[in-house]
Write an enzyme that holds these catalytic residues in place. Structure first.
Site, short mmCIF file in Angstrom:
data_model
loop_
_atom_site.label_atom_id
_atom_site.label_comp_id
_atom_site.label_asym_id
_atom_site.label_seq_id
_atom_site.Cartn_x
_atom_site.Cartn_y
_atom_site.Cartn_z
N CYS A 1 40.49 42.77 40.01
CA CYS A 1 39.99 41.49 40.50
C CYS A 1 41.09 40.90 41.39
O CYS A 1 41.91 41.64 41.92
CB CYS A 1 39.61 40.56 39.36
SG CYS A 1 40.99 40.15 38.25
N ARG A 2 41.16 39.61 41.52
CA ARG A 2 42.17 39.01 42.38
C ARG A 2 43.54 39.06 41.73
O ARG A 2 44.50 39.53 42.32
CB ARG A 2 41.80 37.56 42.73
CG ARG A 2 42.79 36.90 43.70
CD ARG A 2 42.42 35.46 44.01
NE ARG A 2 42.39 34.61 42.84
CZ ARG A 2 43.45 34.07 42.25
NH1 ARG A 2 44.65 34.28 42.73
NH2 ARG A 2 43.32 33.31 41.19
#
Length: 176
Positions: free
Chosen positions: A63-64
């Protein structure tokens, strides 16, 4: 059990063992930047996605920042891959160690633009209504518009925002 690996280890698994790289962020985040070759499988849509056909391969989810993959490791493991990994630090860590990221200039998502515009108008009109009481009607108008949009699926503010220059592909400039 889901193991956590570094971006360097993830790159090695991708190159040497043909591991899959799967991005669990939302489509607008993926459009702005992603790791080349990664598949998009948004966490919000994960329960509705068909079963993966490459389950014999190792899968690396990211994810980020690594927070979403860590928080949802059990659901990611439930996708049925031979081995499931989460990448520590997400795409931020991948980029920080100098690995390549595909970036594209995209405007903020329409829902975020609507939130900013509606919130700004409500704040401004509420503040002005302290001095000029008639502005309370504009605050109520914005609130009614949001209720209308939520119940009908027709958002007049989105139609207006789509006409702004930064939401047109030809005007998007990016210094990435």
């Amino acid at each position: 059990m889901v193991s956590s690996i570094t971006p360097d280890e993830a790159k090695r698994l991708i190159e040497e063992e043909n591991a899959l790289l799967i991005d669990i962020r939302e489509p607008d985040e993926f459009a702005q930047e992603h790791i080349k070759g990664a598949r998009l499988a948004p966490l919000s849509a994960l329960p509705f996605l068909p079963p993966d056909h490459d389950t014999a391969r190792k899968a690396i989810f990211y994810c980020r920042s690594g927070r979403r993959t860590k928080d949802h490791a059990a659901a990611l493991e439930g996708r049925g891959f031979a081995t499931t990994y989460t990448m520590e630090g997400g795409i931020e860590a991948w980029e920080k160690v100098g690995l390549p990221v595909a970036k594209q200039c995209t405007p903020l998502s329409m829902s975020r633009q609507i939130q900013i515009a509606a919130g700004g108008l409500v704040f401004l009109f509420s503040l002005l209504s302290l001095f000029i009481p008639a502005f309370i009607w504009l605050t109520l108008f914005v609130g009614a518009g949001l209720i209308f949009a939520g119940t009908t699926g027709i958002c007049l503010m989105a139609h207006l925002l789509m006409r702004l220059p930064w939401n047109k592909k030809t005007s998007c400039r990016c210094d990435l």
